[in-house]
Every structure is written in C-alpha cells, then in structure tokens.
Design a protein around this motif. Structure first.
Motif, PDB file in Angstrom:
ATOM      1  N   TRP A   3      -8.748 -61.756  48.350  1.00  0.00           N
ATOM      2  CA  TRP A   3      -8.901 -60.922  47.157  1.00  0.00           C
ATOM      3  C   TRP A   3     -10.222 -61.128  46.444  1.00  0.00           C
ATOM      4  CZ3 TRP A   3      -9.097 -65.121  44.119  1.00  0.00           C
ATOM      5  CH2 TRP A   3      -8.258 -66.189  44.427  1.00  0.00           C
ATOM      6  N   SER A   4     -11.156 -61.838  47.042  1.00  0.00           N
ATOM      7  CA  SER A   4     -12.456 -62.026  46.396  1.00  0.00           C
ATOM      8  C   SER A   4     -13.488 -61.081  47.002  1.00  0.00           C
ATOM      9  CB  SER A   4     -12.917 -63.474  46.547  1.00  0.00           C
ATOM     10  OG  SER A   4     -13.135 -63.776  47.899  1.00  0.00           O
ATOM     11  N   ASP A   5     -14.487 -60.739  46.200  1.00  0.00           N
ATOM     12  CA  ASP A   5     -15.548 -59.854  46.674  1.00  0.00           C
ATOM     13  C   ASP A   5     -16.486 -60.609  47.612  1.00  0.00           C
ATOM     14  OD1 ASP A   5     -14.685 -57.691  45.194  1.00  0.00           O
ATOM     15  OD2 ASP A   5     -15.812 -58.302  43.432  1.00  0.00           O
ATOM     16  N   PRO A   6     -17.192 -59.891  48.498  1.00  0.00           N
ATOM     17  CA  PRO A   6     -18.243 -60.544  49.281  1.00  0.00           C
ATOM     18  C   PRO A   6     -19.302 -61.121  48.335  1.00  0.00           C
ATOM     19  CG  PRO A   6     -17.892 -58.290  50.036  1.00  0.00           C
ATOM     20  CD  PRO A   6     -17.039 -58.486  48.825  1.00  0.00           C
ATOM     21  N   GLU A   7     -19.824 -62.283  48.657  1.00  0.00           N
ATOM     22  CA  GLU A   7     -20.721 -62.985  47.739  1.00  0.00           C
ATOM     23  C   GLU A   7     -22.045 -62.255  47.527  1.00  0.00           C
ATOM     24  OE1 GLU A   7     -21.179 -67.094  48.724  1.00  0.00           O
ATOM     25  OE2 GLU A   7     -19.032 -67.366  48.992  1.00  0.00           O
ATOM     26  N   ASP A   8     -22.539 -61.561  48.558  1.00  0.00           N
ATOM     27  CA  ASP A   8     -23.851 -60.920  48.430  1.00  0.00           C
ATOM     28  C   ASP A   8     -23.769 -59.535  47.796  1.00  0.00           C
ATOM     29  OD1 ASP A   8     -22.500 -59.819  50.524  1.00  0.00           O
ATOM     30  OD2 ASP A   8     -24.237 -59.625  51.821  1.00  0.00           O
ATOM     31  N   GLU A   9     -22.566 -59.053  47.481  1.00  0.00           N
ATOM     32  CA  GLU A   9     -22.390 -57.689  46.967  1.00  0.00           C
ATOM     33  C   GLU A   9     -21.684 -57.738  45.613  1.00  0.00           C
ATOM     34  OE1 GLU A   9     -22.337 -53.334  47.689  1.00  0.00           O
ATOM     35  OE2 GLU A   9     -23.246 -54.931  48.848  1.00  0.00           O
ATOM     36  N   PRO A  10     -22.430 -57.565  44.506  1.00  0.00           N
ATOM     37  CA  PRO A  10     -21.763 -57.534  43.195  1.00  0.00           C
ATOM     38  C   PRO A  10     -20.923 -56.272  43.046  1.00  0.00           C
ATOM     39  CG  PRO A  10     -24.116 -57.105  42.955  1.00  0.00           C
ATOM     40  CD  PRO A  10     -23.873 -57.434  44.393  1.00  0.00           C
ATOM     41  N   PRO A  11     -19.957 -56.283  42.144  1.00  0.00           N
ATOM     42  CA  PRO A  11     -19.118 -55.081  41.954  1.00  0.00           C
ATOM     43  C   PRO A  11     -19.947 -53.872  41.512  1.00  0.00           C
ATOM     44  CG  PRO A  11     -18.407 -56.886  40.499  1.00  0.00           C
ATOM     45  CD  PRO A  11     -19.556 -57.387  41.305  1.00  0.00           C
ATOM     46  N   LYS A  12     -19.379 -52.674  41.721  1.00  0.00           N
ATOM     47  CA  LYS A  12     -20.106 -51.435  41.442  1.00  0.00           C
ATOM     48  C   LYS A  12     -20.541 -51.348  39.981  1.00  0.00           C
ATOM     49  CE  LYS A  12     -19.668 -46.503  42.401  1.00  0.00           C
ATOM     50  NZ  LYS A  12     -19.744 -45.847  41.089  1.00  0.00           N
ATOM     51  N   GLU A  13     -19.655 -51.717  39.049  1.00  0.00           N
ATOM     52  CA  GLU A  13     -19.992 -51.636  37.629  1.00  0.00           C
ATOM     53  C   GLU A  13     -21.183 -52.532  37.312  1.00  0.00           C
ATOM     54  OE1 GLU A  13     -16.615 -53.097  38.208  1.00  0.00           O
ATOM     55  OE2 GLU A  13     -16.082 -51.086  38.853  1.00  0.00           O
ATOM     56  N   LEU A  14     -21.193 -53.729  37.897  1.00  0.00           N
ATOM     57  CA  LEU A  14     -22.279 -54.676  37.630  1.00  0.00           C
ATOM     58  C   LEU A  14     -23.603 -54.146  38.171  1.00  0.00           C
ATOM     59  CD1 LEU A  14     -22.993 -57.449  36.498  1.00  0.00           C
ATOM     60  CD2 LEU A  14     -22.520 -58.417  38.731  1.00  0.00           C
ATOM     61  N   ARG A  15     -23.559 -53.547  39.362  1.00  0.00           N
ATOM     62  CA  ARG A  15     -24.794 -52.989  39.930  1.00  0.00           C
ATOM     63  C   ARG A  15     -25.319 -51.852  39.066  1.00  0.00           C
ATOM     64  NH1 ARG A  15     -23.233 -51.135  45.414  1.00  0.00           N
ATOM     65  NH2 ARG A  15     -21.174 -51.826  44.827  1.00  0.00           N
ATOM     66  N   GLU A  16     -24.412 -50.972  38.575  1.00  0.00           N
ATOM     67  CA  GLU A  16     -24.834 -49.864  37.719  1.00  0.00           C
ATOM     68  C   GLU A  16     -25.423 -50.390  36.410  1.00  0.00           C
ATOM     69  OE1 GLU A  16     -21.334 -47.513  37.337  1.00  0.00           O
ATOM     70  OE2 GLU A  16     -21.560 -46.605  39.314  1.00  0.00           O
ATOM     71  N   THR A  17     -24.791 -51.426  35.854  1.00  0.00           N
ATOM     72  CA  THR A  17     -25.275 -52.013  34.602  1.00  0.00           C
ATOM     73  C   THR A  17     -26.658 -52.617  34.811  1.00  0.00           C
ATOM     74  OG1 THR A  17     -22.999 -52.514  33.990  1.00  0.00           O
ATOM     75  CG2 THR A  17     -24.717 -53.628  32.761  1.00  0.00           C
ATOM     76  N   GLN A  18     -26.842 -53.325  35.937  1.00  0.00           N
ATOM     77  CA  GLN A  18     -28.141 -53.930  36.215  1.00  0.00           C
ATOM     78  C   GLN A  18     -29.216 -52.866  36.354  1.00  0.00           C
ATOM     79  OE1 GLN A  18     -27.175 -56.244  39.662  1.00  0.00           O
ATOM     80  NE2 GLN A  18     -26.928 -58.137  38.487  1.00  0.00           N
TER      81      GLN A  18
END
Length: 42
Positions: A3-18
């Motif tokens: 249930w954890s995300d891949p380490e090299d890929e932040p969640p979509k919301e975080l990428r959009e915020t960045q």
C-alpha cells in the motif's frame, strides 16, 4: 510494499503543487527583477 507509493514517484497532488510553486517562484523572481529595473530608472 503493498500500500505504499513507489519511492521515486511522488503522488499526483504533490507533483502538481511542486509545478505550481515553481511557476509562482518564477513569476515572483521576474516581478522582482522588473521592480528593480523600474526603480533603477527613476
């Protein structure tokens, strides 16, 4: 790892915020340079 995300890929919301923060920072930097230029002309 189920249930954890891949380490090299932040969640979509975080990428959009960045991306948004990068754009805001760029606009702010351009505004500062423009303000310095305008103030320098006076």
């Amino acid at each position: 790892m189920l249930w954890s995300d891949p380490e090299d890929e932040p969640p979509k919301e975080l990428r959009e915020t960045q991306a948004m923060m990068r754009r805001v920072g760029l606009v702010l930097a351009l505004a500062m340079v423009l303000a310095m230029f305008v103030l320098g002309l006076r």
